[in-house]
Design an enzyme around this catalytic site. Structure first.
Site, PDB file in Angstrom:
ATOM      1  N   ALA A 308      47.448  40.632  65.542  1.00 18.94           N
ATOM      2  CA  ALA A 308      46.414  41.642  65.774  1.00 18.94           C
ATOM      3  C   ALA A 308      46.322  42.600  64.606  1.00 18.94           C
ATOM      4  O   ALA A 308      45.242  43.037  64.230  1.00 18.94           O
ATOM      5  CB  ALA A 308      46.729  42.407  67.054  1.00 18.94           C
ATOM      6  N   VAL A 310      47.497  42.259  61.306  1.00 21.49           N
ATOM      7  CA  VAL A 310      47.252  41.758  59.952  1.00 21.49           C
ATOM      8  C   VAL A 310      45.759  41.473  59.785  1.00 21.49           C
ATOM      9  O   VAL A 310      45.169  40.777  60.593  1.00 21.49           O
ATOM     10  CB  VAL A 310      48.070  40.472  59.713  1.00 21.49           C
ATOM     11  CG1 VAL A 310      47.607  39.776  58.460  1.00 21.49           C
ATOM     12  CG2 VAL A 310      49.531  40.797  59.624  1.00 21.49           C
ATOM     13  N   GLU A 312      43.491  39.318  58.660  1.00 23.34           N
ATOM     14  CA  GLU A 312      43.497  37.952  58.115  1.00 23.34           C
ATOM     15  C   GLU A 312      42.347  37.689  57.156  1.00 23.34           C
ATOM     16  O   GLU A 312      42.472  36.961  56.193  1.00 23.34           O
ATOM     17  CB  GLU A 312      43.432  36.923  59.259  1.00 23.34           C
ATOM     18  CG  GLU A 312      44.703  36.760  60.055  1.00 23.34           C
ATOM     19  CD  GLU A 312      44.789  37.727  61.215  1.00 23.34           C
ATOM     20  OE1 GLU A 312      43.871  38.566  61.357  1.00 23.34           O
ATOM     21  OE2 GLU A 312      45.766  37.665  61.972  1.00 23.34           O
ATOM     22  N   ASP A 354      36.138  44.984  18.451  1.00 26.47           N
ATOM     23  CA  ASP A 354      36.046  44.361  17.157  1.00 26.47           C
ATOM     24  C   ASP A 354      34.772  44.880  16.503  1.00 26.47           C
ATOM     25  O   ASP A 354      33.882  45.341  17.200  1.00 26.47           O
ATOM     26  CB  ASP A 354      35.872  42.860  17.429  1.00 26.47           C
ATOM     27  CG  ASP A 354      36.544  42.047  16.391  1.00 26.47           C
ATOM     28  OD1 ASP A 354      37.344  42.610  15.642  1.00 26.47           O
ATOM     29  OD2 ASP A 354      36.272  40.837  16.338  1.00 26.47           O
ATOM     30  N   THR A 356      32.913  43.107  13.627  1.00 27.49           N
ATOM     31  CA  THR A 356      31.997  42.059  13.210  1.00 27.49           C
ATOM     32  C   THR A 356      31.534  41.239  14.404  1.00 27.49           C
ATOM     33  O   THR A 356      32.342  40.706  15.149  1.00 27.49           O
ATOM     34  CB  THR A 356      32.686  41.144  12.196  1.00 27.49           C
ATOM     35  OG1 THR A 356      33.374  41.968  11.279  1.00 27.49           O
ATOM     36  CG2 THR A 356      31.701  40.255  11.489  1.00 27.49           C
ATOM     37  N   ASP A 689      36.963  37.884  18.763  1.00 28.89           N
ATOM     38  CA  ASP A 689      36.426  36.533  18.693  1.00 28.89           C
ATOM     39  C   ASP A 689      37.366  35.566  17.989  1.00 28.89           C
ATOM     40  O   ASP A 689      37.386  34.395  18.289  1.00 28.89           O
ATOM     41  CB  ASP A 689      35.058  36.536  18.001  1.00 28.89           C
ATOM     42  CG  ASP A 689      35.069  37.346  16.718  1.00 28.89           C
ATOM     43  OD1 ASP A 689      36.166  37.671  16.237  1.00 28.89           O
ATOM     44  OD2 ASP A 689      33.983  37.648  16.198  1.00 28.89           O
ATOM     45  N   ASP A 693      42.693  37.450  17.356  1.00 30.64           N
ATOM     46  CA  ASP A 693      42.548  38.420  18.423  1.00 30.64           C
ATOM     47  C   ASP A 693      43.243  38.000  19.708  1.00 30.64           C
ATOM     48  O   ASP A 693      43.424  38.808  20.603  1.00 30.64           O
ATOM     49  CB  ASP A 693      41.062  38.649  18.727  1.00 30.64           C
ATOM     50  CG  ASP A 693      40.338  39.262  17.556  1.00 30.64           C
ATOM     51  OD1 ASP A 693      40.966  40.068  16.855  1.00 30.64           O
ATOM     52  OD2 ASP A 693      39.170  38.913  17.332  1.00 30.64           O
ATOM     53  N   GLU A 758      42.144  45.881  67.987  1.00 31.58           N
ATOM     54  CA  GLU A 758      42.792  44.590  68.242  1.00 31.58           C
ATOM     55  C   GLU A 758      44.239  44.782  68.676  1.00 31.58           C
ATOM     56  O   GLU A 758      44.803  43.955  69.383  1.00 31.58           O
ATOM     57  CB  GLU A 758      42.753  43.717  66.979  1.00 31.58           C
ATOM     58  CG  GLU A 758      41.377  43.144  66.694  1.00 31.58           C
ATOM     59  CD  GLU A 758      41.257  42.558  65.304  1.00 31.58           C
ATOM     60  OE1 GLU A 758      40.159  42.136  64.943  1.00 31.58           O
ATOM     61  OE2 GLU A 758      42.268  42.524  64.568  1.00 31.58           O
ATOM     62  N   GLU A 783      38.337  38.381  63.102  1.00 31.13           N
ATOM     63  CA  GLU A 783      38.786  38.550  61.718  1.00 31.13           C
ATOM     64  C   GLU A 783      38.101  37.565  60.768  1.00 31.13           C
ATOM     65  O   GLU A 783      37.742  37.926  59.660  1.00 31.13           O
ATOM     66  CB  GLU A 783      40.306  38.329  61.642  1.00 31.13           C
ATOM     67  CG  GLU A 783      41.125  39.413  62.290  1.00 31.13           C
ATOM     68  CD  GLU A 783      41.238  40.644  61.409  1.00 31.13           C
ATOM     69  OE1 GLU A 783      40.827  40.572  60.248  1.00 31.13           O
ATOM     70  OE2 GLU A 783      41.736  41.672  61.909  1.00 31.13           O
TER      71      GLU A 783
END
Lengths: 996, 288
Positions: A308, A310, A312, A354, A356, A689, A693, A758, A783
């Site tokens: 009840a 949790v 879900e 970056d 460029t 790019d 990197d 619940e 749920e």
């Protein structure tokens, strides 16, 4: 890991090198030795990063906190079933049924999660494309074509234009060889490779070519006798994972994947939920034992409370909400690989961008011209929509002619219908820029070149630093020359001003110096142009090019042309938007500090009026050391400065200067910058790019790779890919990320609320011993079935305020699920829903013959399977099965009550602060559809024949749908009052306690 | 995100928790000042008082609207349940095993019957009237004392040989046991549509196999004048009519499965989900 490369082969003399690798620089390796080394070092290829085995990934999906609780619950169900079956109890199949349902829920949500993860990791194939297919190798004096992965250290290889360099190579001889190191250093300028050692750093020196970089195709020379350019021979010094690129790749895979902020939030909150579920379960287990229930029953209560309590459906809801946003982003050119990255973008506080390609257009473009002693601005917009300059001057006629003629670049054939800016060109970046500039401003270049056929030419070289050509022009010859401005000026004796040739005196020289410094200071690359008319026949066709400089004296200076990779048009707005959104944009580039600073200033990373310490020093005319760093908002730090810094100094600098530019940085330094930002508590987004990197992309909280220019390695390391390479798309992403955080909050608040109605049935069932008001199967239906769609629909809710004017959320303070949210959902709205459920329950019971007072304490006899004549409040006698159907009726009634209240709940969750009427009740169409859907599912479950015996739903009386409605209305009114208080009294007690 | 998920040692966690419970610097107890706790508690107290009040109001108005004489709906009571005396449950349902030579095994059963029939002595039934008509005893008015309706008398002597008067052992020692069949009460239920419903006992799964049975009252009928039932408030002294079944010739030392159905219009006994609706099944084994 962050150690710089320790290669010293570039400093060795050739004989030493031969000795070191026991090879010959003329004949290459002996085949047998090569085979031996191949065996020793392994093939020359990058090993893909080792991934987690698939079964482990799947297993992880099944073993989360909530999932474990569900497993326990399922196990308890199975045990209860086994024991009850052993005792020959009727109705115990329910427990088996529930166990199967629970396991199915865990497995299905696990599969769902696994599928999401699978999709995100498989978008991009790894480093495979980096490996060149074939290589020309010299072994035992013979030239062979072998697969590049068979190369070994000491091999002698030949590379030519168009090849990918097959390994790290020490150049032994080269002719006009240029490589594109942009994937490694981010520098788009082609680099000359030659045998001399020019720098201590292996990355900077000219005599090493790196694995996977491109050897450029040389331009065409139809009419010169220059030696075939773009070839080199070299000695392999590193192969496979030991190459520089391989080390970067392993650096990238060595960087642990950081948990995203949203993952931390969800984990944090799942832990709390799981803890509370166990706490509640255990408490009532003890209570049940004390009251005197048998052990097994108490365990079943524990299980029921866990089921009840949790939520879900929550993880599925979060995943669906995130993937919806990911889809929305994909339409705006941001492809999200890792779903959670969507929200990370929203909490981003620093973007390390970056330069460029991201901030700039990644194409050299003529930006300024200086002629007639005046700086003219050229049109640098991507679509040529800008203003052009005055082209009426005769000086311009001369200058444009020089620009057109003294240029070896040319368009590839068959591109007449393509806009000039998009045409492909053979030639280097600056010549390409000049060619395109000429094509746009003057007209067809090839036609002009046809009118002035080339007689002789001296190509550009690094000693002369200029390039000249002689063209036939009717009865005269035209000598045109371009090059480094100071070298060009040396050869000039006159200057053309407004069509008049004037002697080049000190006054003009000063004007020239001023203009040159001005343009150079803008980070632009400046070239000088000059020309001279010669009598016909001065230079004969086929003259030795080396003799040409002798002719080129006493020229007439035409002007300067300055080129730059201009910023993208959308970037300044995007940077400004980041600024208002409290996000700091830091530029990290491999380019020159001056260029970097100029671009930073152009796009607003360094805002107008901000000064660097150097600027302050220049303004106050004091030495740099005396400048108080706090006076300077901006600062440009170079890689060299960075390398000399003590640990911790960088953090100080980042704190002191809000506007930062890092220039000439190496991949490792980029990583250091990202980590420093993170140490300051920032959520860092990194764009990039190149292969270089990828470590930083991976280290970042969110790595953003470029879709067009990006290398596969970068895309692989990134969490998100910008399909249009445009920085502005990141801002869209930030906006969506912030919106989804807000909406997830609403969604979770909605989902959590119903856990209380619940849970309370069980609490009352255990303590007051009433017939069970709500069954576990019914809870699972709420749920996972009826409430999923409404909670997802909240993801479509529009923002309540301008979220781009707020600061990024503080990941320590602004939690996804905070105390007011939980308290308000659980103890106020959830409580109202519980009261609604119980009211409806007692109504259904009383109207069927069981008055509330009789219900209290009824449970033992009600659940006695041997009791076939239990009397209700009217004296009627009920068999066990008749009571069971009555119990299912209660389940259904309670279910409908929760659904009715949840409709009110989803409406109030549309806003956290604004009134519902301000937000618009029906503006979110998806939400309206979701409510209709929810009611339809409810109707289906109630009234579909066969339901009572399959899912324990009974066709309930129509009027029982209306009993919870006043409570729903109460929820709406109560929340409006709450929001009114929150709006009217910001910062008050009410606001602190009730605003989530 | 190194800053956000640094690992904490256990003692640090404990220290953090202690600090959370009582922070001497900020005077925060569990994250709030004491006065703040008072305010928030008062707020919740008020909230729950109001909510409980609303709930009580709903239940009060519910009880004001329900009919005290008969329920608004009888959705689950379409057909009455049937019960058996003596009722001894085994692994699967009713299971009556006894040994004629061992008194103890059947004395328990006999006692059950005797206790059950104490509600049917003339003394216990003295408030009820004698009814003779063989048709539904429909009462539209409250003719009984204290604004009630009348109930018909059912006394144990109507069960003749199974009344326990002539044979206090109900035939158990002889291996010809009496069982009493009772039909559950349902308000305003008219069984049989004008003809009296009757009990019919057979072997389970083999209805053609003859089972020698004596029914009391004659034919095993429930007289129609016991119906309809008007509810506890209208008929406080109502008692269910009974039918006794005496098995005359049972095979000894064998487990027999017997089902007693009530035959009559409006009474169903083929509901697969409810084994006690319109019928009662039991296992019987008489040893000697």
């Amino acid at each position: 890991m962050k150690k710089e490369m320790d290669v010293d082969d570039h400093k060795l003399e050739l004989p030493d090198l031969e000795a070191k690798y026991s090879t010959s620089i003329t004949k290459g390796l002996v085949g047998a030795v090569a085979a031996e080394r191949l065996l020793r070092d392994g093939p020359n290829e990058l090993r893909p990063p080792r991934g987690t085995p698939e079964c482990v990934k799947f297993g992880r999906q099944l073993a989360g906190g909530l999932q474990c609780l569900m497993w326990v619950a399922a196990a308890i169900c199975l045990i209860a079933y086994g024991v009850q079956e052993g005792q020959g109890d009727r109705g115990s199949a329910d427990n088996l049924y529930l166990a199967i349902a629970l396991i199915a829920v865990v497995v299905v949500t696990g599969c769902f999660g696994y599928y999401q993860e699978f999709k995100s990791t498989n978008i991009i194939a790894s480093f495979k494309n980096l490996v060149p297919q074939q290589a020309t190798v010299i072994r035992e004096g013979d030239k062979l074509q072998i697969n590049a992965n068979e190369l070994v250290v000491g091999d002698l290889v030949e590379i030519k234009g168009g090849d990918r360099v097959p390994a790290d190579i020490r150049i032994i001889s080269a002719q006009g060889c240029k490589v594109d190191n942009s994937s490694l250093t981010g520098e788009s300028e082609p680099q000359t490779r030659s045998p001399e050692c020019t720098h201590d750093s292996p990355l900077e020196t000219r005599n090493i070519a790196f694995f996977s970089t491109m050897c450029l195709e040389a331009g065409p020379h139809p009419d010169t006798q220059a030696s075939p350019a773009g070839t080199a021979t070299g000695l392999v010094i590193n192969t496979g994972d030991r190459t520089i690129i391989g080390r970067i790749a392993s650096l990238a895979s060595g960087v642990e994947n950081e948990k995203t902020p949203i993952a931390i939030e969800i984990e944090h909150f799942v832990d709390i939920i799981a803890g509370l579920a166990i706490f509640f379960g255990a408490t009532f287990f003890v209570v049940a034992m004390v009251i005197g229930y048998p052990f097994l029953r108490a365990m079943v209560f524990f299980m029921a409370i866990v089921v009840a309590y949790v939520p879900e459906g929550l993880l599925a809801t979060v995943t669906v909400c995130l993937s919806l946003t990911a889809k929305r982003l994909a339409r705006k050119n941001c492809v999200v690989k890792n779903l959670e990255a969507v929200e990370t973008l929203g909490s981003t506080s620093v973007i390390c961008s970056d330069k460029t390609g991201t901030l700039t257009q990644n194409r050299m473009t003529v930006a300024h011209l200086w002629f007639d002693n005046q700086i003219h601005t050229a049109d640098t917009t991507e679509d040529q929509s800008g203003q052009s300059f005055d082209q009426s001057s005769e000086t311009w006629t001369l200058l444009s002619r020089v620009v057109t003629l003294c240029n070896r670049a040319q368009f590839k054939a068959g591109q007449e219908n393509i806009p000039v800016a998009k045409r492909e060109v053979i030639g280097d970046a600056s010549e390409t820029a000049l060619l395109k500039f000429a094509e746009v401003t003057v007209g067809t270049v090839s036609e002009a070149r046809g009118r002035f056929p080339k007689v002789a030419e001296l190509p550009f070289n690094s000693t002369n630093k200029f390039q000249l050509s002689v063209h036939a022009a009717g009865d005269r010859q035209l000598l045109v020359l371009k090059g480094a401005p100071e070298r060009v000026l040396e050869r000039c004796s006159t200057v053309m001003i407004k069509g008049q040739e004037l002697p080049l005196d000190a006054q003009w020289r000063e004007a020239f110096e001023g203009a040159y410094a001005d343009l150079g200071g803008r980070g632009e690359r400046v070239l000088g142009f000059c020309a001279r008319w010669l009598p016909a026949g001065t230079v004969a066709a086929g003259t030795d090019p080396e003799a040409l400089p002798e002719v080129a004296v006493g020229l007439c200076f035409a002007g300067l042309v300055a080129m730059i990779d201009p910023p993208r048009a959308t970037v300044p707005r995007a940077v400004l938007k980041c600024r208002t959104a409290g996000i700091r944009v830091i530029m990290v580039t491999g380019d020159h500090p001056i260029t970097a600073k100029a671009i930073a200033a152009a796009v607003g990373i360094i805002s107008e009026g901000s000064e660097t310490p150097e600027d302050v020093a220049a303004r106050l005319r004091v030495p740099l050391e005396q400048v108080d760093p706090r006076q300077a908002r901006a600062r440009v730090v170079t890689g060299a400065e960075l390398a000399g810094m003590e640990p911790g100094v960088l953090e100080g600098i980042l704190r002191a200067h809000p506007e930062m530019v890092f220039a000439r940085t190496s991949p490792q330094q980029k990583l250091v910058i990202v980590e420093s930002c993170q140490r300051l508590g920032a959520i860092v987004a990194v764009t990039g790019d190149g292969v270089n990197d990828s470590p930083a992309l991976k280290r970042a909280d969110i790595g953003v790779a470029m879709g067009i220019a990006g290398s596969d390695a970068a895309k692989n390391a990134a969490d998100m890919i910008l399909l249009d390479d445009n920085f502005a798309s990141i801002v869209t992403g930030v906006e969506q990320g912030r919106l989804i955080f807000d909406n997830l909050k609403k969604s979770i608040a909605y989902t959590l609320t119903k856990n209380i109605p619940e849970l309370t049935p069980y609490l009352i069932y255990i303590t007051a011993s009433v017939p069970l008001p709500l069954g576990c199967i019914t809870i699972l239906f709420i749920e996972l079935c009826t409430d999923i769609f409404p909670s997802v629909s909240l993801a479509y809710e529009r923002a309540e305020s301008d979220i781009m004017h707020l600061k990024p959320r503080n990941p320590r303070r602004d939690r996804l699920v905070n105390e007011p949210l939980a308290a308000y959902s659980y103890f106020q709205i959830g409580a109202i829903q519980s009261f609604a459920g119980f009211t409806d329950y007692f109504v259904a019971m009383a109207q069927e013959g069981w008055w509330p007072l009789l219900c209290l304490g009824l449970r033992p006899r009600w659940e006695d399977t041997h009791e076939q004549e239990l009397q209700d409040s009217y004296g009627q006698q009920w068999t066990f099965e008749q009571r069971r159907y009555q119990q299912y009726t209660c389940y259904t009634v309670f279910f409908i009550s929760i659904e009715m209240c949840q409709i009110a709940d989803v409406l109030i969750r549309k806003t956290r602060r604004l009134s519902l009427l301000q937000q618009g009740l029906f503006r979110n169409h998806i939400l309206v559809i979701a409510i209709v859907f929810q009611v339809s599912i409810g109707c289906f479950l109630c009234y579909c024949p066969g339901m009572p015996n399959i899912f324990n739903f009974m066709p309930i009386r129509f009027q029982w749908w209306f009993v919870p409605m006043p409570f729903g209305l109460l929820i709406l009114i109560y929340d409006e009052i709450r929001k009114l208080g929150v709006r009217r009294h910001p910062g008050s007690w009410w606001d602190r306690e009730l605003y989530y | 995100m190194a800053t956000l998920n640094e690992k904490k040692t256990c003692s640090e966690r404990m220290e953090n928790f202690r600090r959370f419970v009582w922070n001497p610097e900020t005077k925060l107890f569990m994250g709030r000042t004491l006065i703040n706790w008072v305010w928030i508690s008062l707020y919740y107290l008020a909230f729950y008082v109001v909510m409980t009040g609303l709930f009580a109001l709903s239940i009060y108005s519910l009880m004001r609207t329900v009919n005290p004489y008969e329920p608004d709906y009888q959705d689950q009571l379409k057909s009455p349940g049937v019960t058996l005396r003596p009722d001894v449950y085994g692994d699967r349902g009713l299971q009556i095993y006894y040994n004629t030579s061992e008194n103890k095994t059947w004395e328990r059963l006999v006692t059950t019957l005797q206790t059950f029939l104490t509600a049917y002595t003339p003394a216990a039934q003295h408030l009820n009237i004698n009814c003779t008509g063989d048709k539904y005893f429909i009462q539209d008015t409250f003719d009984g004392p204290n604004n009630t309706k009348l109930s018909c008398k059912f006394t144990s002597d109507m069960l003749q040989n199974c009344s326990g008067i002539t044979d206090p052992t109900f035939g158990f020692p002889e291996g010809k046991p009496c069982f009493i069949i009772k039909m559950n009460r349902i308000i305003k239920f008219y069984p049989g549509n004008g003809t009296a419903p009757r009990v019919d006992c057979t072997y389970v799964g083999d209805e053609s196999r003859p089972l020698e049975v004596d029914y009391y009252p004659a034919n095993g009928t429930f007289n129609l004048h016991y119906f309809p039932y008007y509810g506890k408030k209208a008929q406080p002294t109502y008692s269910n009519p009974l039918v006794a079944v005496k098995f005359l010739n049972l095979t000894r030392n064998v487990e027999l499965k017997i089902v007693c159905k009530i035959i009559g219009a409006g009474i169903t006994f083929d509901n697969v989900h409810d084994p006690y609706e319109g019928k009662v099944e039991f296992k019987l084994k008489i040893e000697d």
